[in-house]
Design an enzyme around this catalytic site. Structure first.
Site, PDB file in Angstrom:
ATOM      1  N   MET A  74      -6.571   9.566   9.276  1.00  0.00           N
ATOM      2  CA  MET A  74      -7.151  10.080   8.023  1.00  0.00           C
ATOM      3  C   MET A  74      -7.969  11.351   8.293  1.00  0.00           C
ATOM      4  SD  MET A  74      -8.428   6.399   6.545  1.00  0.00           S
ATOM      5  CE  MET A  74      -9.176   5.932   8.088  1.00  0.00           C
ATOM      6  N   LYS A  77      -4.008   3.708  -3.342  1.00  0.00           N
ATOM      7  CA  LYS A  77      -5.280   4.178  -3.906  1.00  0.00           C
ATOM      8  C   LYS A  77      -5.331   5.697  -3.904  1.00  0.00           C
ATOM      9  CE  LYS A  77      -7.652   0.326  -1.768  1.00  0.00           C
ATOM     10  NZ  LYS A  77      -7.104   0.148  -0.441  1.00  0.00           N
ATOM     11  N   ASP A 122       0.826  -1.212   0.000  1.00  0.00           N
ATOM     12  CA  ASP A 122       0.000   0.000   0.000  1.00  0.00           C
ATOM     13  C   ASP A 122       0.863   1.266   0.000  1.00  0.00           C
ATOM     14  OD1 ASP A 122      -2.367  -1.266  -0.083  1.00  0.00           O
ATOM     15  OD2 ASP A 122      -2.886  -0.966   2.021  1.00  0.00           O
TER      16      ASP A 122
HETATM   17  C1  LIG Z   1      -5.923   4.042   5.925  1.00  0.00           C
HETATM   18  S1  LIG Z   1      -5.330   4.413   7.522  1.00  0.00           S
HETATM   19  C2  LIG Z   1      -4.420   2.937   7.805  1.00  0.00           C
HETATM   20  C3  LIG Z   1      -3.982   2.759   9.237  1.00  0.00           C
HETATM   21  C4  LIG Z   1      -3.055   1.566   9.415  1.00  0.00           C
HETATM   22  N1  LIG Z   1      -3.704   0.339   9.079  1.00  0.00           N
HETATM   23  C5  LIG Z   1      -2.503   1.487  10.833  1.00  0.00           C
HETATM   24  O1  LIG Z   1      -2.846   0.564  11.580  1.00  0.00           O
HETATM   25  O2  LIG Z   1      -1.668   2.336  11.170  1.00  0.00           O
HETATM   26  C6  LIG Z   1      -4.085   5.588   7.137  1.00  0.00           C
HETATM   27  C7  LIG Z   1      -3.885   6.638   8.224  1.00  0.00           C
HETATM   28  O3  LIG Z   1      -3.029   6.138   9.241  1.00  0.00           O
HETATM   29  C8  LIG Z   1      -2.247   7.202   9.767  1.00  0.00           C
HETATM   30  N2  LIG Z   1      -0.828   6.863   9.584  1.00  0.00           N
HETATM   31  C9  LIG Z   1      -0.334   5.703   9.128  1.00  0.00           C
HETATM   32  N3  LIG Z   1       1.010   5.683   9.174  1.00  0.00           N
HETATM   33  C10 LIG Z   1       1.372   6.883   9.700  1.00  0.00           C
HETATM   34  C11 LIG Z   1       2.628   7.481  10.034  1.00  0.00           C
HETATM   35  N4  LIG Z   1       3.788   6.854   9.836  1.00  0.00           N
HETATM   36  N5  LIG Z   1       2.615   8.728  10.569  1.00  0.00           N
HETATM   37  C12 LIG Z   1       1.468   9.380  10.784  1.00  0.00           C
HETATM   38  N6  LIG Z   1       0.261   8.862  10.479  1.00  0.00           N
HETATM   39  C13 LIG Z   1       0.208   7.636   9.971  1.00  0.00           C
HETATM   40  C14 LIG Z   1      -2.677   8.463   9.054  1.00  0.00           C
HETATM   41  O4  LIG Z   1      -3.708   9.067   9.804  1.00  0.00           O
HETATM   42  C15 LIG Z   1      -3.212   7.904   7.756  1.00  0.00           C
HETATM   43  O5  LIG Z   1      -4.133   8.790   7.157  1.00  0.00           O
END
Ligand SMILES: C[S@@+](CC[C@H](N)C(=O)[O-])C[C@H]1O[C@@H](n2cnc3c(N)ncnc32)[C@H](O)[C@@H]1O
Length: 255
Positions: free
Chosen positions: A167, A56, A34
């Protein structure tokens, strides 16, 4: 029965992969990844693997999701070691359960390898614990990208001590305004942690009122934290820098 591994990549630092995820990446024939999987994590995978990007863009999620399904089916059915790699944990806003159910319904066995979710690790690495004795005994992880931000939907989060919004960058001002309408206080501390667990991490600390007024500049991906635990950040940073983690107990005791 053909098999596929649904694997969490953690928040970005390869050191935060689980041992199982690391081993699978090293023997993968195909890695379908992803947008939020970091280059550093991909670099630990078998260099001879085929890498398929499955990120996506806004507005084409459904079309791309069906292409991802097709890639997964085709490669798993060939008997290859296929790793479906998702940022953080696949079961936290990652559509992991949907992909799992789809593959099962097409005769593919799925093994889940959970990952460290950004929801908990990104605030923690920035010095913000989601719970804190005497301060926060509950937290909620919330998707902030929904367009239909019905004010009454936010009422249920009024009494939760710590809110962790994923998000939520684009809708941050509307979210903050709705939380204020639901009864949270404008002076409540908040933090945005951009690109947590990477060398490009940036932390912006403000209040709910300032965010509601649209005065906070921040870019995605970021974790948006609301709650008194944000105040802990400066203690943890100072103490860890000056005295090491053993001194944390003193901070808790003297709080
Ligand atoms: C579609 S969600 C997926 C979350 C993922 N499955 C998780 O458990 O971390 C994506 C969101 O996770 C957060 N996110 C993921 N990795 C991040 C990072 N390294 N730093 C800050 N926010 C992060 C942000 O809010 C982003 O918009």
């Amino acid at each position: 029965m053909p098999k596929l591994y649904l694997v969490g990549a953690g928040p970005g630092d390869p050191g935060l992969l689980t041992c199982k995820a690391f081993q699978l990446l090293q023997r993968a024939d195909v890695v379908v990844y992803d947008r939020l999987v970091s280059a550093e994590v991909l670099a630990v995978a078998n260099p001879a693997a085929t890498f398929i990007f499955a990120g996506k863009l806004q507005g084409e999620q459904e079309r791309i999701q069906s292409e991802i399904h097709a890639h997964l089916l085709e490669n798993a059915a060939d008997g290859k070691v296929v790793v479906r790699l998702k940022g953080g944990d696949p079961m936290v806003f990652g559509r992991g359960a949907e992909e799992w159910a789809f593959l099962n319904s097409h005769g593919i066995d799925v093994e889940l390898v959970p990952g460290i979710s950004s929801a908990l690790a990104v605030p923690a690495l920035a010095g913000i614990p989601v719970t804190l004795r005497g301060v926060a005994t509950s937290f909620a992880v919330i998707a902030g990208h929904r367009q239909n931000l019905e004010p009454q939907e936010w009422d249920r989060y009024r009494m939760v001590d710590t809110l962790v919004l994923l998000m939520a960058v684009e809708n941050r001002a509307a979210i903050a305004a709705n939380l204020l309408r639901a009864g949270r206080l404008p002076e409540e501390p908040v933090a945005f942690i951009e690109r947590g667990a990477t060398e490009r991490e940036r932390v912006v600390v403000a209040t709910l009122g300032i965010v509601a007024r649209g005065q906070v500049e921040v870019s995605a991906p970021a974790v948006f934290v609301v709650g008194q635990v944000v105040r802990m950040r400066r203690h943890l940073q100072r103490v860890v820098r000056e005295a090491g983690v053993d001194a944390l107990e003193a901070v808790y005791a003297g709080r």
